[in-house]
Every structure is written in structure tokens, then in C-alpha cells.
Design a protein around this motif. Sequence first.
Motif, PDB file in Angstrom:
ATOM      1  N   ALA A  67       0.991  -1.289   0.068  1.00  0.00           N
ATOM      2  CA  ALA A  67      -0.058   0.173   0.251  1.00  0.00           C
ATOM      3  C   ALA A  67       0.787   1.313   0.119  1.00  0.00           C
ATOM      4  N   GLY A  68       2.165   1.209   0.028  1.00  0.00           N
ATOM      5  CA  GLY A  68       3.159   2.253   0.236  1.00  0.00           C
ATOM      6  C   GLY A  68       3.469   2.809   1.535  1.00  0.00           C
ATOM      7  N   TYR A  69       3.257   1.871   2.578  1.00  0.00           N
ATOM      8  CA  TYR A  69       3.805   2.366   3.810  1.00  0.00           C
ATOM      9  C   TYR A  69       4.998   1.513   4.080  1.00  0.00           C
ATOM     10  N   ASP A  70       6.127   2.442   4.332  1.00  0.00           N
ATOM     11  CA  ASP A  70       7.568   1.898   4.251  1.00  0.00           C
ATOM     12  C   ASP A  70       7.900   1.116   5.552  1.00  0.00           C
ATOM     13  N   VAL A  71       7.638   0.050   5.773  1.00  0.00           N
ATOM     14  CA  VAL A  71       7.731  -0.737   6.868  1.00  0.00           C
ATOM     15  C   VAL A  71       9.335  -1.163   6.693  1.00  0.00           C
ATOM     16  N   GLN A  72       9.929  -1.024   5.708  1.00  0.00           N
ATOM     17  CA  GLN A  72      11.287  -1.507   5.565  1.00  0.00           C
ATOM     18  C   GLN A  72      12.116  -0.402   6.206  1.00  0.00           C
ATOM     19  N   GLU A  73      12.135   0.757   5.925  1.00  0.00           N
ATOM     20  CA  GLU A  73      12.825   1.978   6.402  1.00  0.00           C
ATOM     21  C   GLU A  73      12.308   2.673   7.487  1.00  0.00           C
ATOM     22  N   SER A 125       7.253  -9.655   1.599  1.00  0.00           N
ATOM     23  CA  SER A 125       6.617  -9.137   0.234  1.00  0.00           C
ATOM     24  C   SER A 125       7.344  -9.488  -0.840  1.00  0.00           C
ATOM     25  N   LEU A 126       6.889 -10.334  -1.662  1.00  0.00           N
ATOM     26  CA  LEU A 126       7.588 -10.591  -3.083  1.00  0.00           C
ATOM     27  C   LEU A 126       7.239  -9.222  -3.987  1.00  0.00           C
ATOM     28  N   GLN A 127       6.404  -8.110  -3.693  1.00  0.00           N
ATOM     29  CA  GLN A 127       6.368  -7.012  -4.623  1.00  0.00           C
ATOM     30  C   GLN A 127       6.784  -5.793  -3.984  1.00  0.00           C
ATOM     31  N   PRO A 128       7.569  -4.861  -4.736  1.00  0.00           N
ATOM     32  CA  PRO A 128       8.006  -3.587  -3.922  1.00  0.00           C
ATOM     33  C   PRO A 128       6.890  -2.596  -3.188  1.00  0.00           C
ATOM     34  N   LEU A 129       7.624  -1.856  -2.685  1.00  0.00           N
ATOM     35  CA  LEU A 129       6.816  -0.677  -1.920  1.00  0.00           C
ATOM     36  C   LEU A 129       5.956   0.009  -2.977  1.00  0.00           C
ATOM     37  N   GLY A 130       4.770   0.143  -2.544  1.00  0.00           N
ATOM     38  CA  GLY A 130       3.743   0.971  -3.281  1.00  0.00           C
ATOM     39  C   GLY A 130       3.111   0.261  -4.455  1.00  0.00           C
ATOM     40  N   SER A 131       3.509  -1.233  -4.824  1.00  0.00           N
ATOM     41  CA  SER A 131       2.889  -2.100  -5.727  1.00  0.00           C
ATOM     42  C   SER A 131       1.366  -2.357  -5.856  1.00  0.00           C
ATOM     43  N   ARG A 132       0.948  -1.998  -4.637  1.00  0.00           N
ATOM     44  CA  ARG A 132      -0.619  -2.382  -4.450  1.00  0.00           C
ATOM     45  C   ARG A 132      -0.805  -3.834  -4.761  1.00  0.00           C
ATOM     46  N   LYS A 133      -0.006  -4.697  -4.682  1.00  0.00           N
ATOM     47  CA  LYS A 133      -0.104  -5.911  -4.866  1.00  0.00           C
ATOM     48  C   LYS A 133       0.144  -6.911  -3.542  1.00  0.00           C
ATOM     49  N   ASP A 134      -0.634  -7.958  -3.373  1.00  0.00           N
ATOM     50  CA  ASP A 134      -0.534  -8.667  -2.114  1.00  0.00           C
ATOM     51  C   ASP A 134       0.111 -10.056  -2.486  1.00  0.00           C
ATOM     52  N   ARG A 135       1.332 -10.034  -2.310  1.00  0.00           N
ATOM     53  CA  ARG A 135       1.963 -11.464  -2.536  1.00  0.00           C
ATOM     54  C   ARG A 135       3.001 -11.367  -1.560  1.00  0.00           C
ATOM     55  N   HIS A 136       2.761 -12.502  -0.635  1.00  0.00           N
ATOM     56  CA  HIS A 136       3.277 -12.885   0.720  1.00  0.00           C
ATOM     57  C   HIS A 136       4.606 -13.865   0.061  1.00  0.00           C
ATOM     58  N   ALA A 137       5.469 -13.501   1.040  1.00  0.00           N
ATOM     59  CA  ALA A 137       6.756 -14.267   1.031  1.00  0.00           C
ATOM     60  C   ALA A 137       7.358 -14.981   2.368  1.00  0.00           C
ATOM     61  N   MET A 138       8.079 -15.781   2.363  1.00  0.00           N
ATOM     62  CA  MET A 138       8.770 -16.078   3.580  1.00  0.00           C
ATOM     63  C   MET A 138       9.592 -15.140   4.151  1.00  0.00           C
ATOM     64  N   ILE A 139       9.646 -15.045   5.375  1.00  0.00           N
ATOM     65  CA  ILE A 139      10.614 -14.097   6.099  1.00  0.00           C
ATOM     66  C   ILE A 139      11.963 -14.217   5.630  1.00  0.00           C
ATOM     67  N   GLY A 140      12.703 -13.098   5.031  1.00  0.00           N
ATOM     68  CA  GLY A 140      14.016 -12.799   4.344  1.00  0.00           C
ATOM     69  C   GLY A 140      13.815 -13.325   3.030  1.00  0.00           C
ATOM     70  N   GLN A 141      12.747 -13.839   2.421  1.00  0.00           N
ATOM     71  CA  GLN A 141      12.908 -14.096   1.035  1.00  0.00           C
ATOM     72  C   GLN A 141      12.176 -13.136   0.105  1.00  0.00           C
ATOM     73  N   GLY A 142      12.039 -12.145   0.560  1.00  0.00           N
ATOM     74  CA  GLY A 142      11.232 -11.090  -0.006  1.00  0.00           C
ATOM     75  C   GLY A 142      11.690  -9.644   0.117  1.00  0.00           C
ATOM     76  N   LEU A 143      11.071  -8.658  -0.468  1.00  0.00           N
ATOM     77  CA  LEU A 143      11.794  -7.190  -0.555  1.00  0.00           C
ATOM     78  C   LEU A 143      11.712  -6.314   0.612  1.00  0.00           C
ATOM     79  N   ILE A 144      11.161  -6.892   1.689  1.00  0.00           N
ATOM     80  CA  ILE A 144      11.157  -6.055   2.970  1.00  0.00           C
ATOM     81  C   ILE A 144      12.549  -6.853   3.670  1.00  0.00           C
TER      82      ILE A 144
END
Length: 279
Positions: free
Chosen positions: A182-188, A214-233
Motif C-alpha cells: 500500500a506504500g507504507y514503508d515498513v522497511q525503512e 513481500s514479493l512485490q515492491p513498496l507501493g505496488s498495490r499487490k498482495d504477494r506474501h513471501a517467507m521471512i527474509g525471502q522478500g523485498l522487505i
Amino acid sequence: MYFGAHLSISKGFASAVREAISIEARTFQFFTRNPRGGQAKALKQEDLDQAIELREAHQFGPIVAHAPYTINMAAPKEETWNFARQTLAADIERMRQAKIPYIVVHPGSHVGQGLEVGIEKIAKALNDILKPDQEVMILLEGMAGAGSEVGGRFEELAAIIERLDVPEVVGVCLDTCHLFGAGYDVQENFQGVLQEFDDVVGVERLKAMHFNDSLQPLGSRKDRHAMIGQGLIGAEALAKVLQAPALRNLPINLETPGEIDDYRREIAWMKEVTAEAKI
């Protein structure tokens, strides 16, 4: 904090509690009924009693139910909207019987009617079924904002809650993957995200978390879950999420796409990073 994962209750509540115990979980999430259908499995009091006894013996935190995906409280079709309202009302009563304090529900999709119409319909559905003295709290889930989803912005969740006759029985469940989409930067800046949530909705309404990469980047508006450490967060950023004081004592459930052994490893990691921070 109470760490857990999404588990099946197909073999009963007591079986699900035992499975949670086997992976060192102290909470879990489950679907109230078939997630793609409308049928609900009959509850058996003996099974419920066994599950409650096990939960108490192993010091479980709050268990979280999840409403089926077929519920759309913003639906343009009257039949679909009525199904959502009736199904959620029935599940509130079933979860009261099972002593489950929370039901997470996707707010809905306006399907072209417009955001304002969608918000009004969701609020009307909730006002029709919620009671001041009910024992089960509805948790509106924050969404990634795909398509016509309602709930991708904190302001949308707040707008629903503001229209409720009994807002005290409604809370929020946030999802790290959805937030990122959704564009909320939980990473930084997760603390900044929480501050914005507090400013718009109120952090006291945050009652549960879904914990996913997340398999999709920040603000992608896509819901694609990934295992911890295997995504873009990433694991480093997600460790900081867990260390946020606002999450203390919340049920935090994995919805990652792994198997039961993956859940076991991820829960062990969650405990490790919070222990290191003395959470």
C-alpha cells in the motif's frame, strides 16, 4: 507478544491447538469456514472444551479467526452484500461459543461504485450486526489497495470506524506485506508508519498483526506474501518491526507460504530477535 501462524481447524480446534504447541506457537489464526465458500463446520462442545483447556495450560494469547474471502461488505449486488452481513453475524456467534476474541475481515471491494459508496456500505453492514455487549471484536484488515479494495489507506479504515454506532467493538489488524504494497514503508520507517496509524486511526485499535515478507515492491498495490527474509522487505527490517513497543502483547501470526516446519523455524527466529531486544 504471542507468535503463531495460520493453521487449519479441519480436524477440530483441539487438534489445531496441539499443532500450534508443536511449533512453539502461543497463538494461531484460522478460517471461520471454507475461505472460498459459505459452508461452516458444526462446532462440537467437547472439542471446544479440550481446546480451551490446552490453551490455558500452555498460556496462549488471543486466538484470531479470519472471515472467508467471499465476504464483501461493499458489494454492489444486494444478494452478495446480504450474504456478507449474514455470514459475519453467524460467525460472531460461533466464535463467541469457541471463546475466540477476534475475527479479522477484509473490509470489501466497491467494484466500481466508488470509494465513498463502498465505505458507506461497509459501515451499514457492520451497524446492522454489531452490538455494544458482544464478546467478539471485528478487526478490519488493512489491505494492499489492489483494484477496488477498500482499506488500503489508514484514512479509509478510519472513515469506516467513524460511521459506526458501536465503534468500541471494532479494531484493526495490520499486515506487513499489505502495508508495504500500500506504500507504507515498513522497511525503512516502521515507527513512522505506526505514528501515522496512531494519528489517523489510533494505535489502541491495533489488536493483531499478520507477519509476512513481500514479493512485490513498496507501493505496488499487490498482495504477494513471501517467507521471512525471502522478500523485498527483508529479515533485518522485519526484526525491527517485531521490536516495536506498540506490538507488545499482540497476537502476531505468520501467513507466509511455507509448510509447518517453515512456520516452526520462523517462529523460533521471531522469538530470537525479540529476546535479543529484551521485548
